[in-house]
Design a protein around this motif. Structure first.
Motif, mmCIF file in Angstrom:
data_model
loop_
_atom_site.group_PDB
_atom_site.id
_atom_site.type_symbol
_atom_site.label_atom_id
_atom_site.label_comp_id
_atom_site.label_asym_id
_atom_site.label_seq_id
_atom_site.Cartn_x
_atom_site.Cartn_y
_atom_site.Cartn_z
ATOM 1 N N ARG A 65 7.981 -16.785 3.560
ATOM 2 C CA ARG A 65 8.964 -15.749 3.222
ATOM 3 C C ARG A 65 10.347 -16.207 3.665
ATOM 4 N NH1 ARG A 65 8.371 -11.533 6.774
ATOM 5 N NH2 ARG A 65 9.604 -10.199 5.451
ATOM 6 N N SER A 110 -3.199 -7.947 2.021
ATOM 7 C CA SER A 110 -3.493 -6.645 2.602
ATOM 8 C C SER A 110 -4.991 -6.551 2.857
ATOM 9 C CB SER A 110 -3.066 -5.534 1.642
ATOM 10 O OG SER A 110 -3.536 -4.289 2.115
ATOM 11 N N ASN A 129 3.755 -10.114 -2.903
ATOM 12 C CA ASN A 129 4.166 -8.884 -2.241
ATOM 13 C C ASN A 129 3.718 -8.934 -0.783
ATOM 14 O OD1 ASN A 129 4.721 -6.347 -1.345
ATOM 15 N ND2 ASN A 129 3.366 -5.284 -2.752
ATOM 16 N N TRP A 130 4.663 -9.056 0.125
ATOM 17 C CA TRP A 130 4.361 -9.133 1.555
ATOM 18 C C TRP A 130 4.432 -7.768 2.227
ATOM 19 C CZ3 TRP A 130 2.420 -13.258 3.947
ATOM 20 C CH2 TRP A 130 2.526 -14.489 3.306
ATOM 21 N N TYR A 131 4.780 -6.739 1.484
ATOM 22 C CA TYR A 131 5.049 -5.425 2.072
ATOM 23 C C TYR A 131 3.873 -4.888 2.890
ATOM 24 C CZ TYR A 131 6.475 -0.599 2.554
ATOM 25 O OH TYR A 131 6.800 0.611 3.073
ATOM 26 N N ASP A 132 2.658 -5.034 2.390
ATOM 27 C CA ASP A 132 1.480 -4.475 3.060
ATOM 28 C C ASP A 132 0.644 -5.517 3.801
ATOM 29 O OD1 ASP A 132 1.772 -1.695 2.275
ATOM 30 O OD2 ASP A 132 1.376 -2.414 0.239
#
Length: 146
Positions: A65, A110, A129-132
């Motif tokens: 990231r 996740s 998507n690193w959000y979760d």
């Protein structure tokens, strides 16, 4: 033409003084008397890879990231291993890490199927998507042996 950070790291050997390279907002620094054989280097904008003095590193290093950091202390040996940082990996000085080790500061996905069900489709178009995804700084203390 300035070489990419990846090409510099693939064959870096710093005998006289440190090697410091910037590519955009990414930084690669290799301390004096260090030898680095990187089998794969992945950097994104704002990432930082710093290798101390007198270290021997033969690894795949991935900054997954933007703003991820990898730091390796002085006099450290890392055999054919993988370091994958989404946040930060810090390896101390005088550390010995054998071949085949995988050091990650994240779960990669996740833990919930509902949140990761579209991961493969996203990767196919170059997105992640690193959000979760759980992540936490990983620290290997000085003089450790792995």
């Amino acid at each position: 033409m300035t070489p990419s950070l990846s090409s510099v790291a693939q064959r870096a050997e710093s005998r006289m003084g440190p090697i410091i390279r910037r590519c955009g907002s990414s930084r690669l620094e290799i301390g004096s008397q260090s030898r680095v054989w990187v089998h794969r280097l992945k950097q994104m904008p704002g990432t930082s890879i710093i290798i101390g003095e007198g270290s021997l590193v033969s690894a795949r290093i991935a900054c997954e990231r933007a703003e991820a950091r990898v730091s390796i202390g002085d006099g450290t040996f890392i055999g054919g291993s993988l370091l994958s940082a989404a946040s930060e990996i810090e390896v101390g000085s005088g550390v010995l890490i054998s071949s085949g080790c995988v050091l990650m500061d994240h779960d990669s996905h996740s833990l919930s199927w509902q949140l990761r069900k579209d991961d493969a489709r996203s990767w196919a178009v170059g997105k992640k998507n690193w959000y979760d995804v759980n992540m936490s700084r990983l620290v290997i203390e000085d003089h450790a042996w792995i």
